[in-house]
Design an enzyme around this catalytic site. Structure first.
Site, mmCIF file in Angstrom:
data_model
loop_
_atom_site.group_PDB
_atom_site.id
_atom_site.type_symbol
_atom_site.label_atom_id
_atom_site.label_comp_id
_atom_site.label_asym_id
_atom_site.label_seq_id
_atom_site.Cartn_x
_atom_site.Cartn_y
_atom_site.Cartn_z
ATOM 1 C CB ALA A 106 -0.973 0.059 1.181
ATOM 2 N N PRO A 107 0.496 2.492 -0.818
ATOM 3 C CG PRO A 107 0.214 4.698 -1.594
ATOM 4 C CD PRO A 107 1.159 3.631 -0.809
ATOM 5 N N GLY A 108 0.213 1.375 -3.355
ATOM 6 C CA GLY A 108 0.275 0.813 -4.616
ATOM 7 C C GLY A 108 0.963 1.207 -5.665
ATOM 8 N N GLY A 109 1.991 2.318 -5.408
ATOM 9 C CA GLY A 109 2.760 2.850 -6.678
ATOM 10 C C GLY A 109 3.766 1.723 -7.120
ATOM 11 C CE LYS A 110 8.604 1.237 -3.381
ATOM 12 N NZ LYS A 110 7.737 2.265 -2.752
ATOM 13 C CG ASP A 128 -0.142 -2.640 3.422
ATOM 14 O OD1 ASP A 128 0.903 -2.166 2.995
ATOM 15 O OD2 ASP A 128 -0.367 -2.310 4.659
ATOM 16 C CG ASP A 155 2.737 -10.467 10.269
ATOM 17 O OD1 ASP A 155 3.484 -10.210 9.814
ATOM 18 O OD2 ASP A 155 2.771 -10.154 11.515
ATOM 19 C CB CYS A 245 12.170 5.692 2.715
ATOM 20 S SG CYS A 245 11.030 5.214 3.972
#
Length: 309
Positions: A106-110, A128, A155, A245
């Protein structure tokens, strides 16, 4: 200050106080980057390609319309997505008809980028652990026209007991966020960044080094599950990408080094990225595997301005 030279550290601190550039990724399942750029320019958006390294990315400089509410956005022609988040998917390099797992999606960009690179073939399992976040994930999957995606809510440490045998696995791991302070300034007051030697402290969420050790422990569990979920006999794949990140060594090189020790049948290979600096092979007296130089640390500013870091 132990991670960077003085000049690099100052540049890092300064960059944390500046907003990141607005970037979008053209959705090749619905349009071409050139056609998308022309349509947005006609609506009053000033933009240009983000660099030679990406065939789908565009940087937005100014806009007279909300970039997240244009007809093109609503029709799924693009995703608002940080340029740096393109890189894990580029490194993963999914091939048509493969079976791919995105462990924390989430949120789904990748996820939607993987689907586009697969050209809507094969199968993408977008997982997720946060059920509430799967709503935005599902919405983006539908908006972007991804027909080969299955959304699930486990999980991630339950893989591969839930399912395995994937050709490729992406683990964009939950982390301290110490590399994206400019996007989320609360990191500065919510976490005591002892291991990354930040120049501030706060008595809130993360108050001791123990908290960071627990986070690193979770990441180590997840990376082993990612490896065990991948099919080593895949005819086209057999690849796992681990990304964060965070700038801390404990969440990055130390986690990868741990995985190499626990799974001796695994070896590091080149990311295929021509930019970024090599990961640490040693840090504060700790010696890591010699192949850790194949990992990459990437900063966003050179990525945006020169296509290099």
């Amino acid at each position: 200050m132990r991670l960077f030279s003085v000049d690099e550290a100052l540049a890092f601190f300064e960059s944390n106080e500046s907003p990141r550039p607005v970037t979008i990724r053209a959705n090749t399942l619905r349009t071409r980057r050139r056609d998308l750029a022309q349509a947005l320019i006609a609506r009053g958006v000033q933009l240009e390609p983000i660099g030679k390294w990406s065939k789908t990315g565009l940087q937005v400089f100014e806009s007279t319309v909300p970039v997240g509410a244009t007809p093109e956005y609503l029709a799924g022609h693009y995703m608002l997505q940080a340029a740096s988040s393109f890189l894990p998917v580029i490194a993963l390099a999914p091939q048509p008809n493969e079976r791919v797992l995105d462990m924390a999606s989430a949120p789904g960009g990748k996820t939607t980028y993987i689907s586009a690179l697969l050209q809507n073939t094969g199968l993408v399992f977008a997982n997720d652990s946060n059920k509430a976040r799967t709503k935005s994930l599902t919405a983006n999957v539908h908006r972007m026209g991804c027909k080969n995606v299955v959304v699930c809510n486990y999980d991630a440490r339950e893989f591969p007991r839930v399912m395995g045998g994937f050709d490729r696995v992406l683990l964009d791991a939950p982390c301290s966020g110490t590399g994206v302070i400019s996007k989320d300034a609360s990191v500065k007051v919510n976490k005591v960044c002892l291991r990354s030697r930040f120049l501030f402290r706060a008595f809130t969420d993360f108050q001791t080094e123990r908290d960071f050790q627990l986070l690193a422990q979770l990441q180590k569990q997840l990376i082993l599950c990612a490896i065990d979920s991948c099919n080593p006999n895949s005819a086209t794949g057999g690849y796992v990408v681990y990304s964060t990140c965070s700038i801390t060594v404990d969440e990055d090189e130390a986690v990868v080094d741990y995985a190499l020790k626990k799974r001796p049948h695994v070896k590091l290979v080149s990311t295929g990225l021509e930019f970024g600096v090599e990961g640490f092979k040693s840090f504060e007296g700790k010696q890591f595997h010699d192949s850790l130089n194949l990992t990459r640390r990437v900063s966003y500013l050179p990525l945006m301005t020169m296509g290099r870091s």
